[in-house]
Scaffold this motif. Structure first.
Motif, PDB file in Angstrom:
ATOM      1  N   MET A 129      -1.112   6.060  13.423  1.00 20.41           N
ATOM      2  CA  MET A 129      -0.845   5.760  12.026  1.00 20.41           C
ATOM      3  C   MET A 129      -1.966   6.361  11.181  1.00 20.41           C
ATOM      4  N   ASN A 130      -1.593   7.045  10.104  1.00 17.92           N
ATOM      5  CA  ASN A 130      -2.633   7.659   9.283  1.00 17.92           C
ATOM      6  C   ASN A 130      -3.251   6.651   8.310  1.00 17.92           C
ATOM      7  N   ARG A 131      -4.378   7.041   7.767  1.00 19.29           N
ATOM      8  CA  ARG A 131      -5.168   6.159   6.902  1.00 19.29           C
ATOM      9  C   ARG A 131      -4.370   5.681   5.687  1.00 19.29           C
ATOM     10  N   ASP A 132      -3.698   6.599   4.990  1.00 19.36           N
ATOM     11  CA  ASP A 132      -2.981   6.212   3.771  1.00 19.36           C
ATOM     12  C   ASP A 132      -1.894   5.192   4.060  1.00 19.36           C
ATOM     13  N   ARG A 133      -1.162   5.388   5.140  1.00 19.50           N
ATOM     14  CA  ARG A 133      -0.096   4.442   5.509  1.00 19.50           C
ATOM     15  C   ARG A 133      -0.701   3.081   5.859  1.00 19.50           C
ATOM     16  N   ALA A 134      -1.766   3.090   6.639  1.00 21.89           N
ATOM     17  CA  ALA A 134      -2.413   1.833   7.036  1.00 21.89           C
ATOM     18  C   ALA A 134      -2.941   1.084   5.814  1.00 21.89           C
ATOM     19  N   LEU A 135      -3.589   1.793   4.908  1.00 23.95           N
ATOM     20  CA  LEU A 135      -4.119   1.150   3.706  1.00 23.95           C
ATOM     21  C   LEU A 135      -2.995   0.601   2.831  1.00 23.95           C
ATOM     22  N   ALA A 136      -1.887   1.312   2.754  1.00 26.81           N
ATOM     23  CA  ALA A 136      -0.749   0.836   1.959  1.00 26.81           C
ATOM     24  C   ALA A 136      -0.185  -0.457   2.544  1.00 26.81           C
ATOM     25  N   ILE A 137      -0.098  -0.515   3.867  1.00 22.85           N
ATOM     26  CA  ILE A 137       0.413  -1.730   4.525  1.00 22.85           C
ATOM     27  C   ILE A 137      -0.515  -2.907   4.251  1.00 22.85           C
ATOM     28  N   VAL A 138      -1.802  -2.707   4.459  1.00 23.25           N
ATOM     29  CA  VAL A 138      -2.742  -3.821   4.334  1.00 23.25           C
ATOM     30  C   VAL A 138      -2.904  -4.259   2.877  1.00 23.25           C
ATOM     31  N   LYS A 139      -2.784  -3.334   1.945  1.00 18.68           N
ATOM     32  CA  LYS A 139      -2.956  -3.670   0.527  1.00 18.68           C
ATOM     33  C   LYS A 139      -1.950  -4.722   0.074  1.00 18.68           C
ATOM     34  N   GLU A 140      -0.754  -4.709   0.658  1.00 19.11           N
ATOM     35  CA  GLU A 140       0.288  -5.687   0.305  1.00 19.11           C
ATOM     36  C   GLU A 140      -0.111  -7.116   0.677  1.00 19.11           C
ATOM     37  N   HIS A 141      -1.075  -7.266   1.578  1.00 23.95           N
ATOM     38  CA  HIS A 141      -1.452  -8.582   2.094  1.00 23.95           C
ATOM     39  C   HIS A 141      -2.789  -9.090   1.566  1.00 23.95           C
ATOM     40  N   LEU A 142      -3.446  -8.304   0.707  1.00 24.69           N
ATOM     41  CA  LEU A 142      -4.793  -8.647   0.263  1.00 24.69           C
ATOM     42  C   LEU A 142      -4.887  -8.736  -1.256  1.00 24.69           C
ATOM     43  N   THR A 143      -5.863  -9.491  -1.728  1.00 27.21           N
ATOM     44  CA  THR A 143      -6.196  -9.467  -3.146  1.00 27.21           C
ATOM     45  C   THR A 143      -6.889  -8.134  -3.440  1.00 27.21           C
ATOM     46  N   ASP A 144      -7.004  -7.800  -4.718  1.00 25.04           N
ATOM     47  CA  ASP A 144      -7.706  -6.557  -5.084  1.00 25.04           C
ATOM     48  C   ASP A 144      -9.147  -6.577  -4.583  1.00 25.04           C
ATOM     49  N   HIS A 145      -9.814  -7.724  -4.742  1.00 29.43           N
ATOM     50  CA  HIS A 145     -11.205  -7.849  -4.289  1.00 29.43           C
ATOM     51  C   HIS A 145     -11.306  -7.630  -2.773  1.00 29.43           C
ATOM     52  N   ARG A 146     -10.394  -8.223  -2.019  1.00 24.13           N
ATOM     53  CA  ARG A 146     -10.443  -8.092  -0.558  1.00 24.13           C
ATOM     54  C   ARG A 146     -10.060  -6.688  -0.124  1.00 24.13           C
ATOM     55  N   TYR A 147      -9.205  -6.033  -0.878  1.00 26.83           N
ATOM     56  CA  TYR A 147      -8.849  -4.645  -0.565  1.00 26.83           C
ATOM     57  C   TYR A 147     -10.075  -3.743  -0.741  1.00 26.83           C
ATOM     58  N   ILE A 148     -10.833  -3.949  -1.818  1.00 25.77           N
ATOM     59  CA  ILE A 148     -12.059  -3.171  -2.038  1.00 25.77           C
ATOM     60  C   ILE A 148     -13.037  -3.427  -0.888  1.00 25.77           C
ATOM     61  N   HIS A 149     -13.147  -4.682  -0.469  1.00 26.76           N
ATOM     62  CA  HIS A 149     -13.981  -5.020   0.691  1.00 26.76           C
ATOM     63  C   HIS A 149     -13.504  -4.249   1.922  1.00 26.76           C
ATOM     64  N   THR A 150     -12.196  -4.218   2.139  1.00 22.80           N
ATOM     65  CA  THR A 150     -11.632  -3.545   3.312  1.00 22.80           C
ATOM     66  C   THR A 150     -11.962  -2.055   3.305  1.00 22.80           C
ATOM     67  N   VAL A 151     -11.857  -1.419   2.167  1.00 21.33           N
ATOM     68  CA  VAL A 151     -12.218   0.003   2.073  1.00 21.33           C
ATOM     69  C   VAL A 151     -13.705   0.183   2.367  1.00 21.33           C
ATOM     70  N   GLY A 152     -14.527  -0.739   1.879  1.00 18.03           N
ATOM     71  CA  GLY A 152     -15.957  -0.684   2.187  1.00 18.03           C
ATOM     72  C   GLY A 152     -16.237  -0.850   3.668  1.00 18.03           C
ATOM     73  N   VAL A 153     -15.517  -1.766   4.309  1.00 17.77           N
ATOM     74  CA  VAL A 153     -15.663  -1.951   5.761  1.00 17.77           C
ATOM     75  C   VAL A 153     -15.233  -0.683   6.483  1.00 17.77           C
ATOM     76  N   MET A 154     -14.113  -0.102   6.065  1.00 21.52           N
ATOM     77  CA  MET A 154     -13.623   1.125   6.709  1.00 21.52           C
ATOM     78  C   MET A 154     -14.669   2.242   6.606  1.00 21.52           C
ATOM     79  N   ASN A 155     -15.181   2.477   5.414  1.00 21.89           N
ATOM     80  CA  ASN A 155     -16.168   3.549   5.239  1.00 21.89           C
ATOM     81  C   ASN A 155     -17.443   3.279   6.027  1.00 21.89           C
ATOM     82  N   THR A 156     -17.899   2.041   6.022  1.00 18.51           N
ATOM     83  CA  THR A 156     -19.094   1.679   6.774  1.00 18.51           C
ATOM     84  C   THR A 156     -18.859   1.834   8.276  1.00 18.51           C
ATOM     85  N   ALA A 157     -17.703   1.412   8.737  1.00 20.72           N
ATOM     86  CA  ALA A 157     -17.373   1.504  10.164  1.00 20.72           C
ATOM     87  C   ALA A 157     -17.305   2.959  10.615  1.00 20.72           C
TER      88      ALA A 157
END
Length: 191
Positions: free
Chosen positions: A1-29
């Motif tokens: 699964m590519n990054r854009d598809r994965a982020l689109a799926i997860v964004k539906e389940h998160l608040t905006d704040h938690r989505y920003i956190h998730t992108v930060g975790v992804m970049n840090t990881a």
């Protein structure tokens, strides 16, 4: 699964704040994966989906814990722990990711576990040190993470345990066990 598809799926389940956190975790990881020679594609997916169940209703998470082969003692501890193992279950069932390495990194990103894999350590630590985090001790762990992954995880575990003790909250046994095992392994490697 590519990054854009994965982020689109997860964004539906998160608040905006938690989505920003998730992108930060992804970049840090991903940075940690490059630094410590881990599989970047697995790291990326685990980071993206690590909080997939974070905002599921408590009753849904409780039902999943009771009906699946998940540790039942989770129900005796703070529900903040629940989203990790429930998330791993839901990522497999709803998203179709079956890679056990990715699922375990999601499952143990809050509690840790003894004998953590490189991927598990990276997700645990990336969640702790991502740029949006701002609390006492995080800068020290960020600095250590650039040179010693295991020591950084030990410090993150220590800080988490101390924080929970100060708040007089219960501490999940896996967190203590992870800390003890990692300290013992670290000392053995250093001697």
């Amino acid at each position: 699964m590519n990054r854009d598809r994965a982020l689109a799926i997860v964004k539906e389940h998160l608040t905006d704040h938690r989505y920003i956190h998730t992108v930060g975790v992804m970049n840090t990881a991903i940075e940690l994966a490059k630094l410590y020679d881990a599989d970047e594609s697995k790291v990326e997916l685990a980071a993206i989906f690590h909080d997939y169940a974070k905002f599921r209703p408590k009753e849904e998470m409780e039902s999943i814990i009771k009906s699946q082969p998940l540790p039942q003692d989770l129900l005796l501890f703070d529900k903040e722990l629940w989203h990790a193992p429930v998330g791993a279950y839901l990522v497999e069932k709803e998203v179709g990711i079956s890679d056990l390495d990715i699922l375990n990194a999601i499952k143990y990103h809050t509690s840790g576990r003894t004998n953590m894999t490189l991927l598990e350590k990276i997700i645990y630590l990336a969640d702790y040190i991502e740029p949006g985090r701002n609390f006492p001790g995080v800068e020290e762990v960020r600095e250590i993470a650039s040179t010693d992954l295991d020591l950084a995880v030990i410090y993150a575990l220590r800080n988490t345990i101390q924080f929970l003790l100060k708040k007089q909250q219960t501490i999940y046994p896996d967190t203590f066990n992870t800390y003890n095992a990692m300290v013992q392994e670290y000392k053995l490697r250093r001697s």
